[in-house]
Design a protein around this motif. Sequence first.
Motif, PDB file in Angstrom:
ATOM      1  N   LEU A 129      57.160  47.188  34.178  1.00  0.00           N
ATOM      2  CA  LEU A 129      58.068  45.376  33.435  1.00  0.00           C
ATOM      3  C   LEU A 129      58.703  45.032  35.050  1.00  0.00           C
ATOM      4  N   ALA A 130      58.738  43.430  35.376  1.00  0.00           N
ATOM      5  CA  ALA A 130      58.792  43.117  36.606  1.00  0.00           C
ATOM      6  C   ALA A 130      59.224  44.280  38.055  1.00  0.00           C
ATOM      7  N   GLY A 131      58.563  45.238  38.176  1.00  0.00           N
ATOM      8  CA  GLY A 131      57.789  45.533  39.048  1.00  0.00           C
ATOM      9  C   GLY A 131      58.666  46.763  39.075  1.00  0.00           C
ATOM     10  N   LEU A 132      59.046  47.497  37.307  1.00  0.00           N
ATOM     11  CA  LEU A 132      60.293  48.491  37.362  1.00  0.00           C
ATOM     12  C   LEU A 132      59.108  49.876  36.590  1.00  0.00           C
ATOM     13  N   ARG A 133      59.484  50.737  37.037  1.00  0.00           N
ATOM     14  CA  ARG A 133      58.591  51.617  35.614  1.00  0.00           C
ATOM     15  C   ARG A 133      59.041  52.962  35.252  1.00  0.00           C
ATOM     16  N   LEU A 134      58.995  53.143  34.042  1.00  0.00           N
ATOM     17  CA  LEU A 134      60.729  53.723  33.421  1.00  0.00           C
ATOM     18  C   LEU A 134      59.486  54.555  32.557  1.00  0.00           C
ATOM     19  N   ASP A 135      59.847  56.036  32.805  1.00  0.00           N
ATOM     20  CA  ASP A 135      59.554  56.721  31.769  1.00  0.00           C
ATOM     21  C   ASP A 135      60.084  57.333  31.104  1.00  0.00           C
ATOM     22  N   PRO A 136      60.103  57.447  29.603  1.00  0.00           N
ATOM     23  CA  PRO A 136      61.371  58.052  28.753  1.00  0.00           C
ATOM     24  C   PRO A 136      61.455  59.374  29.069  1.00  0.00           C
ATOM     25  N   PHE A 137      60.126  59.782  29.313  1.00  0.00           N
ATOM     26  CA  PHE A 137      59.803  61.353  28.454  1.00  0.00           C
ATOM     27  C   PHE A 137      60.524  61.720  30.189  1.00  0.00           C
ATOM     28  N   ARG A 138      60.039  61.627  31.433  1.00  0.00           N
ATOM     29  CA  ARG A 138      60.772  62.100  32.284  1.00  0.00           C
ATOM     30  C   ARG A 138      62.221  61.942  32.822  1.00  0.00           C
TER      31      ARG A 138
END
Length: 235
Positions: A129-138
Motif C-alpha cells: 500500500l502506498a509504496g509500502l510492503r509489509l510482510d507479517p510472517f517475516r
Amino acid sequence: MRVLVVEDEPFMAEAIRDGLRLEAIAADIAGDGDLALELLSINSYDIAVLDRDIPGPSGDEVAQRIVASGSGMPILMLTAADRLDDKATGFGLGADDYLTKPFELRELVLRLRALDRRRAHSRPPVRELAGLRLDPFRREVYRDDRYVALTRKQFAVLEVLVAAEGGVVSAEELLERAWDENADPFTNAVRITVSALRKRLGEPWLIATVPGVGYRIDIGEASRPGEAQGSDDRG
C-alpha cells in the motif's frame, strides 16, 4: 493483531504472551473460563487461543460461546491430547486449528498469522500500500524497496494502519489492537509511537493525522487539506 490466550498453567501462559510480544502480537491471558468469557465480553480480539482443560467453563464451553456469539473469531485450540478423536471433537465445537502440547512458539506464531489472513480471506499474505510492503510472517517492512527497521510496537501499529487501506483508525482502536489489557487508556503511547513510526518511514510523510479522529495511511503520499502531515511530534 491482538489475541486472547486461555491457559491455566501460569508459566506457559506467560511464556506464550512474552513470545508473541516479540513477534508484535499483543496478548492477554486468562487462566480460567470465567475470566476468558469476561475478557471476551469487554475486549475485541482477532483470535482466541484456548486450552481445552481449564478451570471453570472448559475451553470447549468457551469455544461454543465464541461460536454462538457470531463474531467469527478464529479459535486455535491447545491440548496435551493428540488423539484424532479429541481433535475431531475440538473441530466439531468450532475450532479453526489445533496445536498439541508441547509445541514450538514459532509454529504457534505461524498458525496465528495464517488464521488472521484466513479471517480476512481477501487479505494477501504480504500487504502492499502506498509504496509500502509489509510482510507479517517475516516481520519486515519496505518502503519503495528500502528496508525500514521498526520496533515491535511500531510494526504492530503499522500493520493495523495498513490493514485499514487508507481508512481512519482512531487512537483508541490502535491502543486496543496493538497493546494488551495492561495499557493505560490515558497514555500518550499511541501518539509517541505513531510519531516515531512516521519518522522511521521517512518523507514524504505516509501517516496522516485526522484531527480529532485518528490516523490513516495516506495512499496519495500527501496529506489532504485539513489533515496534519505530522512533520512535528503532535502525532
